[in-house]
Write a protein that holds these residues in place. Structure first.
Motif, PDB file in Angstrom:
ATOM      1  N   GLU A   4       0.793  -1.277  -0.240  1.00 50.73           N
ATOM      2  CA  GLU A   4      -0.058   0.168   0.034  1.00 50.73           C
ATOM      3  C   GLU A   4       0.966   1.290   0.079  1.00 50.73           C
ATOM      4  OE1 GLU A   4      -0.112  -2.391   2.190  1.00 50.73           O
ATOM      5  OE2 GLU A   4      -2.164  -3.137   2.106  1.00 50.73           O
ATOM      6  N   TYR A   5       2.006   1.067   0.693  1.00 48.12           N
ATOM      7  CA  TYR A   5       2.673   2.331   0.577  1.00 48.12           C
ATOM      8  C   TYR A   5       3.481   2.611  -0.721  1.00 48.12           C
ATOM      9  CZ  TYR A   5       2.828   3.213   5.727  1.00 48.12           C
ATOM     10  OH  TYR A   5       2.489   3.687   7.092  1.00 48.12           O
ATOM     11  N   TYR A   6       4.052   1.343  -1.327  1.00 47.16           N
ATOM     12  CA  TYR A   6       4.479   1.475  -2.586  1.00 47.16           C
ATOM     13  C   TYR A   6       3.392   1.950  -3.544  1.00 47.16           C
ATOM     14  CZ  TYR A   6       6.780   0.233  -6.881  1.00 47.16           C
ATOM     15  OH  TYR A   6       7.357   0.035  -8.263  1.00 47.16           O
ATOM     16  N   VAL A   7       2.370   1.752  -3.682  1.00 46.90           N
ATOM     17  CA  VAL A   7       1.347   2.165  -4.510  1.00 46.90           C
ATOM     18  C   VAL A   7       1.226   3.652  -4.331  1.00 46.90           C
ATOM     19  CG1 VAL A   7      -1.260   2.009  -5.142  1.00 46.90           C
ATOM     20  CG2 VAL A   7       0.378  -0.045  -4.804  1.00 46.90           C
ATOM     21  N   LEU A   8       0.922   4.068  -3.240  1.00 48.60           N
ATOM     22  CA  LEU A   8       0.839   5.502  -2.831  1.00 48.60           C
ATOM     23  C   LEU A   8       2.176   6.230  -3.297  1.00 48.60           C
ATOM     24  CD1 LEU A   8      -1.010   7.469  -1.435  1.00 48.60           C
ATOM     25  CD2 LEU A   8      -0.043   6.945   0.636  1.00 48.60           C
ATOM     26  N   PHE A   9       3.279   5.813  -2.919  1.00 46.89           N
ATOM     27  CA  PHE A   9       4.218   6.599  -3.689  1.00 46.89           C
ATOM     28  C   PHE A   9       4.266   6.668  -5.078  1.00 46.89           C
ATOM     29  CE2 PHE A   9       6.845   6.262   0.493  1.00 46.89           C
ATOM     30  CZ  PHE A   9       7.674   6.990   0.203  1.00 46.89           C
ATOM     31  N   GLY A  21       4.073   9.807  -8.097  1.00 43.96           N
ATOM     32  CA  GLY A  21       5.068  10.173  -9.082  1.00 43.96           C
ATOM     33  C   GLY A  21       6.447   9.979  -8.414  1.00 43.96           C
ATOM     34  N   PHE A  22       6.416   9.032  -7.346  1.00 40.43           N
ATOM     35  CA  PHE A  22       7.910   8.639  -6.637  1.00 40.43           C
ATOM     36  C   PHE A  22       8.053   7.194  -6.822  1.00 40.43           C
ATOM     37  CE2 PHE A  22       5.840  12.514  -4.166  1.00 40.43           C
ATOM     38  CZ  PHE A  22       7.153  13.221  -4.668  1.00 40.43           C
ATOM     39  N   GLY A  23       9.248   6.856  -6.499  1.00 45.98           N
ATOM     40  CA  GLY A  23       9.620   5.511  -6.725  1.00 45.98           C
ATOM     41  C   GLY A  23       8.944   4.335  -5.732  1.00 45.98           C
ATOM     42  N   GLY A  24       9.070   4.887  -4.552  1.00 42.68           N
ATOM     43  CA  GLY A  24       8.535   3.782  -3.425  1.00 42.68           C
ATOM     44  C   GLY A  24       9.566   2.804  -3.131  1.00 42.68           C
ATOM     45  N   THR A  25      10.625   2.802  -3.805  1.00 45.83           N
ATOM     46  CA  THR A  25      11.813   1.979  -3.052  1.00 45.83           C
ATOM     47  C   THR A  25      12.361   2.340  -2.110  1.00 45.83           C
ATOM     48  OG1 THR A  25      13.464   3.172  -4.250  1.00 45.83           O
ATOM     49  CG2 THR A  25      12.216   1.458  -5.600  1.00 45.83           C
ATOM     50  N   ALA A  26      13.207   1.314  -1.225  1.00 48.69           N
ATOM     51  CA  ALA A  26      14.237   1.786  -0.125  1.00 48.69           C
ATOM     52  C   ALA A  26      14.704   2.990  -0.464  1.00 48.69           C
ATOM     53  CB  ALA A  26      14.944   0.816   0.302  1.00 48.69           C
ATOM     54  N   GLU A  27      15.441   3.253  -1.634  1.00 49.66           N
ATOM     55  CA  GLU A  27      16.120   4.381  -1.740  1.00 49.66           C
ATOM     56  C   GLU A  27      15.065   5.667  -2.026  1.00 49.66           C
ATOM     57  OE1 GLU A  27      16.110   1.833  -3.769  1.00 49.66           O
ATOM     58  OE2 GLU A  27      18.498   1.016  -3.521  1.00 49.66           O
ATOM     59  N   LEU A  80       0.925   9.677   5.307  1.00 52.14           N
ATOM     60  CA  LEU A  80       2.044   9.667   3.823  1.00 52.14           C
ATOM     61  C   LEU A  80       1.253  10.494   2.766  1.00 52.14           C
ATOM     62  CD1 LEU A  80       4.594   8.874   2.809  1.00 52.14           C
ATOM     63  CD2 LEU A  80       3.521   6.320   2.271  1.00 52.14           C
ATOM     64  N   GLN A  81       0.126   9.921   2.719  1.00 51.12           N
ATOM     65  CA  GLN A  81      -0.702  10.797   1.318  1.00 51.12           C
ATOM     66  C   GLN A  81      -0.711  12.197   1.491  1.00 51.12           C
ATOM     67  OE1 GLN A  81      -4.819   9.479   0.742  1.00 51.12           O
ATOM     68  NE2 GLN A  81      -4.678  10.293  -1.008  1.00 51.12           N
ATOM     69  N   LYS A  82      -0.838  12.734   2.806  1.00 52.61           N
ATOM     70  CA  LYS A  82      -0.835  14.230   2.837  1.00 52.61           C
ATOM     71  C   LYS A  82       0.481  14.771   2.536  1.00 52.61           C
ATOM     72  CE  LYS A  82      -1.536  18.020   6.279  1.00 52.61           C
ATOM     73  NZ  LYS A  82      -1.925  18.507   7.205  1.00 52.61           N
ATOM     74  N   TYR A  83       1.585  14.078   3.156  1.00 53.80           N
ATOM     75  CA  TYR A  83       3.048  14.303   2.830  1.00 53.80           C
ATOM     76  C   TYR A  83       3.297  14.405   1.140  1.00 53.80           C
ATOM     77  CZ  TYR A  83       7.786  13.878   1.929  1.00 53.80           C
ATOM     78  OH  TYR A  83       9.122  14.087   1.511  1.00 53.80           O
ATOM     79  N   LEU A  84       2.999  13.115   0.918  1.00 56.09           N
ATOM     80  CA  LEU A  84       3.296  13.193  -0.714  1.00 56.09           C
ATOM     81  C   LEU A  84       2.754  13.862  -1.543  1.00 56.09           C
ATOM     82  CD1 LEU A  84       3.574   9.134  -0.991  1.00 56.09           C
ATOM     83  CD2 LEU A  84       5.514  10.849  -1.067  1.00 56.09           C
ATOM     84  N   SER A  85       1.165  14.410  -1.185  1.00 61.36           N
ATOM     85  CA  SER A  85       0.567  15.501  -2.112  1.00 61.36           C
ATOM     86  C   SER A  85       1.274  16.660  -2.104  1.00 61.36           C
ATOM     87  CB  SER A  85      -0.983  15.348  -1.655  1.00 61.36           C
ATOM     88  OG  SER A  85      -1.187  16.009  -0.282  1.00 61.36           O
ATOM     89  N   GLN A  86       2.080  16.806  -1.112  1.00 57.69           N
ATOM     90  CA  GLN A  86       2.546  18.331  -0.882  1.00 57.69           C
ATOM     91  C   GLN A  86       4.096  18.327  -1.502  1.00 57.69           C
ATOM     92  OE1 GLN A  86       2.011  19.203   3.136  1.00 57.69           O
ATOM     93  NE2 GLN A  86      -0.137  19.307   2.841  1.00 57.69           N
ATOM     94  N   ALA A  87       4.756  17.172  -1.807  1.00 58.98           N
ATOM     95  CA  ALA A  87       5.890  16.941  -2.108  1.00 58.98           C
ATOM     96  C   ALA A  87       6.074  17.307  -3.825  1.00 58.98           C
ATOM     97  CB  ALA A  87       6.567  15.808  -1.838  1.00 58.98           C
ATOM     98  N   ASP A  88       7.083  17.690  -4.205  1.00 65.17           N
ATOM     99  CA  ASP A  88       7.338  17.869  -5.747  1.00 65.17           C
ATOM    100  C   ASP A  88       8.067  16.808  -6.204  1.00 65.17           C
ATOM    101  OD1 ASP A  88       7.966  18.681  -8.230  1.00 65.17           O
ATOM    102  OD2 ASP A  88       8.688  20.758  -7.771  1.00 65.17           O
ATOM    103  N   PRO A  89       7.676  15.946  -7.071  1.00 61.83           N
ATOM    104  CA  PRO A  89       8.611  14.704  -7.574  1.00 61.83           C
ATOM    105  C   PRO A  89       9.679  15.432  -8.326  1.00 61.83           C
ATOM    106  CG  PRO A  89       6.430  14.623  -8.160  1.00 61.83           C
ATOM    107  CD  PRO A  89       6.211  15.810  -7.476  1.00 61.83           C
ATOM    108  N   GLY A  90       9.802  16.503  -8.825  1.00 65.78           N
ATOM    109  CA  GLY A  90      10.803  17.022  -9.525  1.00 65.78           C
ATOM    110  C   GLY A  90      12.046  17.352  -8.534  1.00 65.78           C
ATOM    111  N   ASP A  91      11.561  17.303  -7.137  1.00 66.67           N
ATOM    112  CA  ASP A  91      12.850  17.673  -6.153  1.00 66.67           C
ATOM    113  C   ASP A  91      13.543  16.236  -5.631  1.00 66.67           C
ATOM    114  OD1 ASP A  91      12.181  20.285  -6.297  1.00 66.67           O
ATOM    115  OD2 ASP A  91      10.944  20.280  -4.363  1.00 66.67           O
ATOM    116  N   PHE A  92      13.373  15.126  -6.102  1.00 68.41           N
ATOM    117  CA  PHE A  92      13.645  13.743  -5.901  1.00 68.41           C
ATOM    118  C   PHE A  92      14.002  13.068  -7.087  1.00 68.41           C
ATOM    119  CE2 PHE A  92      10.527  15.425  -2.753  1.00 68.41           C
ATOM    120  CZ  PHE A  92      11.425  15.171  -1.352  1.00 68.41           C
ATOM    121  N   PHE A  93      15.128  12.137  -6.607  1.00 72.74           N
ATOM    122  CA  PHE A  93      15.731  11.208  -7.779  1.00 72.74           C
ATOM    123  C   PHE A  93      15.077   9.951  -7.666  1.00 72.74           C
ATOM    124  CE2 PHE A  93      19.210  14.423  -6.821  1.00 72.74           C
ATOM    125  CZ  PHE A  93      19.013  14.887  -7.984  1.00 72.74           C
ATOM    126  N   ALA A  94      14.670   9.479  -6.638  1.00 69.17           N
ATOM    127  CA  ALA A  94      14.221   7.944  -6.496  1.00 69.17           C
ATOM    128  C   ALA A  94      12.630   7.864  -6.261  1.00 69.17           C
ATOM    129  CB  ALA A  94      14.988   7.293  -5.273  1.00 69.17           C
TER     130      ALA A  94
END
Length: 119
Positions: A33-38, A42-48, A105-119
């Motif tokens: 469920e965490y992976y799918v949410l990531f 637009g994020f990887g959801g991996t350990a990285e 986690l959904q609230k946090y991810l909804s406010q994060a910009d995928p362009g700011d992250f690599f993984a």
């Protein structure tokens, strides 16, 4: 004892270096469920990806804590090493408000910009 989900904290077998007394870990591969949410945001959801997001959260809220933690890269498990129970508790207090439940986690991810992250 309050819940630490999705993280677990365990002492490492002796002998261990002083900076690696405890492992804080999460089986990222088993948290579908965490992976799918990531992925939905637009994020990887991996350990990285977890390391990258958690480092960002700590840097924003408790930057001095980053100096006391050591993160492991790779694999299907998020792992951070702490030198003491007090540091592990500070980690959990900082990160669980964002990772402790799917809605948080959904609230946090909804406010994060995928362009700011690599993984």
């Amino acid at each position: 004892m309050p819940t630490t989900f999705p993280f677990q904290v365990a002492p490492l077998p002796l002998p261990t270096p002083p900076e690696r007394q405890l492992a804080i870990f999460a089986d990222v591969g088993g948290l579908e469920e965490y992976y799918v949410l990531f992925q939905n945001y637009g994020f990887g959801g991996t350990a990285e990806s977890w390391v990258e997001h958690i480092e960002t959260i700590i840097e924003e809220h408790q930057p001095e804590l980053l100096e006391e933690l050591e993160f492991e890269e790779g694999g299907h498990t998020f792992v951070a090493y702490a030198p003491s129970q007090a540091v592990a508790e500070r980690f959990l207090a900082c990160v669980l408000p964002f990772f402790g439940t799917l809605p948080r986690l959904q609230k946090y991810l909804s406010q994060a910009d995928p362009g700011d992250f690599f993984a």
